[in-house]
Scaffold this motif. Structure first.
Motif, PDB file in Angstrom:
ATOM      1  N   TRP A 185       0.867  -1.598  -0.235  1.00 20.93           N
ATOM      2  CA  TRP A 185       0.269   0.202   0.314  1.00 20.93           C
ATOM      3  C   TRP A 185       1.145   1.026  -0.197  1.00 20.93           C
ATOM      4  O   TRP A 185       0.772   2.539  -0.889  1.00 20.93           O
ATOM      5  N   THR A 186       2.255   1.797   0.619  1.00 20.85           N
ATOM      6  CA  THR A 186       2.466   2.383   0.844  1.00 20.85           C
ATOM      7  C   THR A 186       3.476   2.935  -0.575  1.00 20.85           C
ATOM      8  O   THR A 186       3.184   3.775  -0.869  1.00 20.85           O
ATOM      9  N   ARG A 187       3.701   1.601  -1.179  1.00 15.48           N
ATOM     10  CA  ARG A 187       4.592   1.354  -2.644  1.00 15.48           C
ATOM     11  C   ARG A 187       3.884   1.931  -3.637  1.00 15.48           C
ATOM     12  O   ARG A 187       4.012   3.409  -3.945  1.00 15.48           O
ATOM     13  N   GLU A 246       9.590   0.391   8.117  1.00 15.90           N
ATOM     14  CA  GLU A 246      10.580   1.921   8.279  1.00 15.90           C
ATOM     15  C   GLU A 246      10.477   1.974   5.613  1.00 15.90           C
ATOM     16  O   GLU A 246      10.524   0.958   5.585  1.00 15.90           O
ATOM     17  N   VAL A 247      10.121   3.396   6.370  1.00 13.99           N
ATOM     18  CA  VAL A 247       9.660   3.691   4.665  1.00 13.99           C
ATOM     19  C   VAL A 247      10.543   5.228   4.503  1.00 13.99           C
ATOM     20  O   VAL A 247      10.622   5.894   5.432  1.00 13.99           O
ATOM     21  N   VAL A 275       5.686  15.061   2.201  1.00 13.79           N
ATOM     22  CA  VAL A 275       4.593  15.311   3.643  1.00 13.79           C
ATOM     23  C   VAL A 275       3.226  14.678   3.521  1.00 13.79           C
ATOM     24  O   VAL A 275       2.581  14.078   4.371  1.00 13.79           O
ATOM     25  N   LYS A 276       2.773  14.634   2.577  1.00 10.99           N
ATOM     26  CA  LYS A 276       1.482  13.899   1.765  1.00 10.99           C
ATOM     27  C   LYS A 276       1.522  12.500   2.124  1.00 10.99           C
ATOM     28  O   LYS A 276       0.877  12.123   2.750  1.00 10.99           O
ATOM     29  N   LEU A 277       2.991  11.757   1.328  1.00 16.83           N
ATOM     30  CA  LEU A 277       2.768  10.762   1.980  1.00 16.83           C
ATOM     31  C   LEU A 277       2.887  10.228   3.675  1.00 16.83           C
ATOM     32  O   LEU A 277       2.017   8.971   4.289  1.00 16.83           O
ATOM     33  N   LEU A 278       3.590  10.610   4.358  1.00 17.19           N
ATOM     34  CA  LEU A 278       3.302  11.151   5.509  1.00 17.19           C
ATOM     35  C   LEU A 278       2.413  11.176   6.196  1.00 17.19           C
ATOM     36  O   LEU A 278       2.202  10.113   7.188  1.00 17.19           O
ATOM     37  N   CYS A 323      -6.336   7.154   8.907  1.00 11.29           N
ATOM     38  CA  CYS A 323      -6.805   5.764   9.173  1.00 11.29           C
ATOM     39  C   CYS A 323      -7.386   4.899   7.854  1.00 11.29           C
ATOM     40  O   CYS A 323      -7.698   4.004   7.947  1.00 11.29           O
ATOM     41  N   ASP A 324      -6.985   5.030   6.527  1.00 12.45           N
ATOM     42  CA  ASP A 324      -7.503   4.433   5.481  1.00 12.45           C
ATOM     43  C   ASP A 324      -6.188   3.169   5.067  1.00 12.45           C
ATOM     44  O   ASP A 324      -6.093   3.000   4.029  1.00 12.45           O
ATOM     45  N   THR A 325      -5.004   3.186   6.297  1.00 14.93           N
ATOM     46  CA  THR A 325      -3.693   2.244   5.982  1.00 14.93           C
ATOM     47  C   THR A 325      -4.241   0.970   5.935  1.00 14.93           C
ATOM     48  O   THR A 325      -5.055   0.840   7.125  1.00 14.93           O
ATOM     49  N   PRO A 326      -3.679   0.060   5.102  1.00 17.08           N
ATOM     50  CA  PRO A 326      -3.984  -1.847   5.932  1.00 17.08           C
ATOM     51  C   PRO A 326      -3.492  -1.719   7.122  1.00 17.08           C
ATOM     52  O   PRO A 326      -2.849  -1.277   7.583  1.00 17.08           O
TER      53      PRO A 326
END
Length: 95
Positions: free
Chosen positions: A26-28, A49-50, A60-63, A69-72
């Motif tokens: 999801w982060t990728r 770790e990202v 900043v947007k990624l952070l 609250c929409d993360t897995p």
């Protein structure tokens, strides 16, 4: 503080239930949408770790997304560190 268009490097450590739930994938996906280079990896202590490089605005947007609250899984906290970009990253990968 750098201007928002200036490139930067953001390292974030995300704790909670973030391993084995698709969090790195999801982060990728979010990082690629934002045009960032870097990677996400599981750490031995259960965090993710990202490392992301690109415009300050995109980092900043990624952070904000990592803290959202929409993360897995479930994010209990995020600690970040800002530094100068190294420019050695290409694409965004899961490690």
């Amino acid at each position: 503080m750098p201007e928002k268009s200036e490139n930067t490097r953001m390292t974030a450590w995300v704790r909670g239930r973030v391993q084995g739930v698709g969090f790195r994938w999801w982060t990728r996906a979010r990082a690629l949408e934002l045009g960032l280079a870097g990677w996400a990896r599981n750490t031995e202590d259960g965090r993710v770790e990202v490392v992301a490089e690109g415009s300050r605005e995109s980092c900043v947007k990624l952070l904000e997304l990592l803290k959202g609250c929409d993360t897995p899984g479930r994010v209990d906290g995020v600690v970040e560190r800002w530094s100068e970009p190294r420019g050695s990253l290409g694409g965004f990968v899961e490690r």
